[in-house]
Design an enzyme around this catalytic site. Structure first.
Site, short mmCIF file in Angstrom:
data_model
loop_
_atom_site.label_atom_id
_atom_site.label_comp_id
_atom_site.label_asym_id
_atom_site.label_seq_id
_atom_site.Cartn_x
_atom_site.Cartn_y
_atom_site.Cartn_z
N GLU B 308 0.75 -1.31 -0.08
CA GLU B 308 0.06 0.11 0.04
C GLU B 308 0.86 1.36 -0.14
O GLU B 308 0.36 2.22 0.62
CB GLU B 308 -0.95 0.20 1.21
CG GLU B 308 -1.78 -1.17 1.13
CD GLU B 308 -2.95 -1.05 2.33
OE1 GLU B 308 -4.18 -1.43 2.06
OE2 GLU B 308 -2.57 -0.84 3.63
N ASP B 382 -8.46 -8.85 4.12
CA ASP B 382 -8.38 -7.85 5.07
C ASP B 382 -9.58 -7.65 6.04
O ASP B 382 -10.17 -6.76 5.93
CB ASP B 382 -8.01 -6.60 4.32
CG ASP B 382 -7.75 -5.46 5.08
OD1 ASP B 382 -7.06 -5.50 6.26
OD2 ASP B 382 -7.97 -4.43 4.54
N GLU B 410 -13.04 -2.16 11.81
CA GLU B 410 -13.00 -1.48 10.52
C GLU B 410 -14.09 -1.90 9.56
O GLU B 410 -14.65 -1.09 8.85
CB GLU B 410 -11.71 -1.58 9.84
CG GLU B 410 -11.54 -0.93 8.41
CD GLU B 410 -10.21 -1.34 7.74
OE1 GLU B 410 -9.26 -1.58 8.45
OE2 GLU B 410 -10.00 -0.69 6.61
#
Lengths: 717, 717
Positions: B308, B382, B410
């Site tokens: 990332e 993820d 998240e």
């Protein structure tokens, strides 16, 4: 035997040698701590606070009674019941009608208006009572808080007789809070508005915020940043604001919003935000209607326009009055107002920045709608440690002006430096504009006594965040408190306010109060000394304004650079605002203007604000300007050292947590005061190459060291 | 008469009908509330907790004794004094040497290692004692907390006999906290690290953080975000980390830092960060020396590299092993370790994202230095509401692997949705990799029992912030707690952990505990149902991952788009990871790979993760895939409704503040569950044009409505 056993069982009943640890003194309770009183103060308070008589039935009366029960319960250990009549000694809350029914003479309430109160101890039908009388329920709430505060300060309730009404109508906190919960120039954590969980969840902190504000008479809150975004005006966020308004309403606090001038384009799909365009007028009117459906007592809009990149009426070649009036027309049918900020500076204006607000607004005097009030910062630049009062005060007889103070210490050490702003507020308010001859103080201008104003007010940029102690440090709480007191009475006294605050926030013990008030009263001058003495301004580092940056000269616009303000070179220092310079002095009343045009009649504290002077100029002390400047830097550092010593001696009177935090922050302040002094001296010495006066320590590092310091994660930017 | 008067004076002595309001139940105390016990539990606890005998003198023993005094003081109302010997019934803390001196048989401690403890009730020289025995002081601290927890849960201390040692060495919280105090994927306010006032000020919250972690056996904290900045490795910030390390040390918690791979360039002025460059090696070694001078027990580095956008060894055509080893060499002389994250995906890789970590790391097995442990997320994408276990587990016999769970939610409703993650942790940990035949569970891989690992560990991405309740909601605290318990024992049971937590956090009353645990145990499956049932993944809106965005298809990289994961069209849905697709199934052990290659032997809960299937495919229930999918969305919404009803009935057992907050959050969850269901159904229906099964409500709005929703101020991004 039997009696002994009963004694034993009673002893067991009340034996609890270790209770659950008492709620730590973490600052959350502010000045409303209501800790147990001791000695005569307790006996006196217990004697008066036996029962509450409050015939009213509103939500405001309910919260007043609850606060009295909570406060006197905490201070005396006894529960106050609410009774219909004063069966015993009592606290009585009554409006004129109720007062007469109870047997009081209520004629004395006539001049207390809609928010004042009369607090006095008297007898009624043979009972000793503390009477809180007011024309309105919110007046009774204010009186209730004041009674509690007096008790907390250790005052006897026996001889109380206090009649007071606010001298300003609008007493408002401006929250520069963004919808992502960041706070512009906030140094106390994120915004207390948790927009994300509103309107569903309204936790106890919102109520405690309202309690604290009501306790000092604040009656309005602008919820969102003046650098506004369109989303605040959408249905989703109006509902969130409405939930807060519902919490605040019993406490007499109205909600306001910052309005984004270009919202008619961004939300309404219009091609223009021209304030004279009928579609724009209609859009604002419809938006106001929508807001008032959700918040029937919505206060109105705060507007920052054509300043620092914000859209505004000048984008359409309209005046600020045109801009203010389109919003004012929209809220007028609902009783709303517009607070229109005079803090403008345009990218096109190449003259002295200090002149610009006056140049833009003074010609518009009389052109604003009757529900507009123009909000003016205390000084003409931007919340510096010291600024002369803003020349607009006294210069707009036909336009109501309200004060904008900054409670959050953007330029005065941010979270950690101890700087009590009471003296700053008082210094501005007691400044004499000479607008209508001597006695035309800024305070009296605000009160509408110099010119008759239909609206009056004072705004403070809040220093409130989610930090447990609300304001980032215990002593920052004093600035919130002092703002409230000065908004209630602009003729107030900073020292008396500090004294009240210290008693309530810590202890009425004079061994604590006397040195603490002394420390507070010198603290702001210390900051002026180590940051910007003798009228210097805006010497802070770029952007975050944290730490010194007097050498900064490379920013795009001249007035963004510290060198623009100090104008220092080999020969001298200071900004020439006399007739031979920018002539900003001409914006003051003629007699004052003449005084400020001459360095010999300008107060030394402001001298470099108005004059460019040679380094060798002889000052009142006999020292050269350069030596005087260095003396001030040194004195600022020394003052912080004195504050440290003063605080260290107060350990016996302060709980461990608040003592340690203040102590740690004073250590930071001392280190940074030295940084400020040394960086400034190193910089100015690099220009004038003069020696330091005897006894002044040289900077610890070369100039390059100070220039290289970066603080990319400074808060509040 | 005299006796009566004495009774009266005693009554007056203890009369305090209204005390200062007790510390509200605002969640700050987590599961360490220590509120007064009642009835037999109180009598039992009082009988055992009379005095503390703790011959040790370390700072760890001091905090253990203080905690026992605080905890039993709160629960019983009696102060526990510390005594040299057990003059009465006592709690004894002793290491083997001290135990023998006191007359205990300490041979049974042999296998408890450096962190385990033995808690048991026994008699010693005629006195009844609760013995906490351990080989180390931190073991005694853990045992002290466990004793307090048992008492809080309402257990009798009479028959306690508990021997336990952690099965993993590293039990670590990863804080994704930035130096500006924002928290990536944080939904509980700003970072609790106030970098700005560190190292000068270390307030009580740091200590309470350490207490909470020690109470569940967490022994490490990575202070800064894995997306690291260079400043964390400067002297200024090392000093700040050291101040935290000083606070944490007595609690057995080591400090770690995320290291930025390019720091040798950015801080060191080198031209390269190539891990094989001698100057780079020397820079890291010197930096490690500098850190260890400030923090002698510094734990080591966590590294996110070549993922990332982060720099990494592949920038220099070196392997991840090369990258890890240069840091490992630097900290090895000091006893430090490197945790190297396997969460990588490269912009150049066009294959299935789920394959990439395995493809990059499996070939490196055995090439990592002996003080490196590779940190692997629970699943290959993820932190989704559900993912099959990561195929790296069981596939790297010569490289220690540690688990990375995400405690912060998240992808599971962020701050407000109630989702107890215990079942998610357990589901992953009990998954059988079949690496060395049946029983090769992920838990046993982590414990080093499948392959012999010299390092073992588990990391959890923390859900901690400055919110008063630490985790944004009361029930989010349960995820922090459960993480600690599973890190101590990966073979733990989610239901038993929920039971423990609920008793301590609220009340041991079974009328509360039973329905609350039931609600918790269904809560995560509810989220799976309304967000991503049947193996769907990553259907969240872009960036902030708040709310549904299954239609998003316009992002630059294919694997950023939800459509990449669902692959839905008119005919079917799901990601083909079989041999005829991306062949990600081949990354699992052969027997498992074969099972997952066939939709008929793949568990339905994961079916669309591995297979692309027609909408009409018949499911185990007899329903079509489409009808089954809709059933899951509906069931998720219904589950939230059931949670609301369950919670509403629990009002009598919960304090007002925490009850109201949970209630408000469940209302938000219910509204958003409906949003999730309706948006997904509207989207998939727009592709497959199929009717809804009978009884399923149609989406409340057309698809365009859901696509237009924007949430620009979502937290944690």
């Amino acid at each position: 035997m039997k009696a002994a056993r009963r004694i034993l069982s009673l002893l067991l009943l009340c034996s609890s040698p270790v209770a659950t640890p008492a709620h730590a003194e973490d600052g959350y309770d502010l000045w409303l701590r209501y800790r147990p009183l001791a000695g005569p103060a307790k006996a006196d308070t217990v004697a008066h606070a036996m029962v509450i008589v409050a015939p009213g039935r509103s939500s405001t009366i309910a919260v007043a009674v609850a606060e009295l029960q909570r406060g006197f319960g905490g201070m005396t250990g006894h529960r106050l019941d609410r009774a219909a009549v004063a069966v015993s000694d009592a606290i009585i809350l009554a409006n004129p009608l109720q007062a007469r029914a109870l047997g009081f003479d209520a004629t004395a309430l006539g001049d207390l208006g809609s928010e004042g109160y009369w607090l006095h101890t008297t007898t009624l039908r043979g009972k000793r009572v503390v009477a809180i009388l007011a024309n309105t329920d919110v007046g009774l709430l204010y009186g209730s808080f004041r009674l509690l505060e007096l008790a907390e300060q250790g005052a006897s309730l026996s001889g109380i007789d206090l009649r007071t009404a606010p001298k300003l109508q609008l007493r408002i906190l401006d929250h520069w809070d963004n919808l992502d919960r960041s706070v512009e120039r906030g140094y106390a954590g994120q915004s207390i508005w948790d927009w994300w969980t509103l309107p569903d969840y309204t936790g106890p902190r919102y109520t405690d915020y309202a309690r604290a504000n009501a306790s000092i008479g604040i009656n309005g809150a602008v919820l969102n940043n003046v650098n506004a975004v369109k989303e605040s005006l959408t249905a989703r966020y109006i509902a969130k604001a409405a939930a807060l308004a519902d919490v605040f309403r019993p406490y007499g606090i109205k909600v306001y919003l910052s309005g984004r001038f270009s919202a008619p384009i961004e939300l309404g799909g219009l091609k223009t935000a021209d304030p004279l365009d009928p579609a724009v007028k209609a859009w604002w009117a419809a938006k106001a209607d929508e807001i008032y459906r959700a918040i029937p007592d919505f206060g109105g809009f705060l507007v920052k326009a054509n300043s620092e990149g914000q859209p505004g009426p000048q984008d359409y070649h309209r005046s600020h009055a045109d801009g203010a009036n389109v919003l004012a027309d929209a809220v007028r049918p609902h009783g709303g107002i517009v607070m229109y900020r005079a803090f403008v500076y345009s990218e096109k204006n190449v003259t002295d920045r200090a002149r610009q607000a006056y140049d833009d607004f003074e010609p518009l005097d009389g052109r604003f709608a009757d529900n507009v009030i123009v909000q003016v910062k205390n000084g003409a630049i931007d919340f510096q440690p010291r600024e002369p009062f803003h020349p607009l005060f006294g210069a707009m007889p036909k336009t109501p002006l309200m004060m904008e103070f900054q409670i959050t210490k953007e330029y005065l050490g941010q979270a950690t430096h101890l700087a009590y702003l009471g003296p700053l507020f008082q210094e501005t308010l007691e400044s004499d504009t000479l607008a209508h001859g001597p006695g035309s103080t800024v305070a009296r201008v605000l009160e509408g006594k110099v010119d008759r104003y239909r609206l009056t007010g004072m705004a403070g940029v809040a220093n409130i965040g989610v930090d447990r102690d609300w304001s980032g440090s215990t002593f920052n709480q004093a600035n919130w408190f002092a703002f409230g007191r000065f908004a209630w009475d602009p003729d107030g006294d900073a020292r008396a306010i500090a004294d009240e605050w210290a008693r309530m926030t810590f202890t009425p013990d004079p061994r604590f109060v006397t040195p603490t008030v002394a420390m507070m009263m010198t603290s702001r001058e210390a900051v002026v000394d180590y940051m910007t003495p003798l009228g210097l301004a805006h010497q802070m580092a770029t952007g975050h304004h944290y730490g010194p940056g007097p050498w900064v000269s490379d920013l795009a616009r001249p007035e963004w650079n510290p060198v623009y303000y100090a104008r220092a070179d080999a020969n001298g220092i200071g900004f020439d605002r006399t007739a031979s310079g920018s002539d900003a002095v001409a914006q003051y009343a003629p007699r004052l203007s003449r005084q400020l045009d001459d360095p010999n009649t300008t107060p030394e504290r402001d001298i470099l604000w108005f004059h460019h002077l040679g380094w060798d100029r002889r000052m009142a002390s006999g020292r050269s300007l350069w030596d005087e400047l260095v003396m001030h830097y040194d004195r600022g550092v020394a003052s912080v050292g004195a504050m440290q010593r003063s605080w260290d001696a107060l350990a016996p009177y302060v709980d461990a947590e608040r003592f340690a935090k203040t102590r740690a922050f004073l250590a930071i302040q001392r280190r940074e005061a030295i940084w400020w002094r040394d960086a400034n001296i190193a910089w100015f010495q690099s220009l004038n190459h003069r020696p330091l006066p005897a006894g002044s320590p040289a900077p610890a590092h070369p100039l390059a060291y100070y220039r290289a310091i970066e603080t990319p994660f400074a808060p509040g930017h």
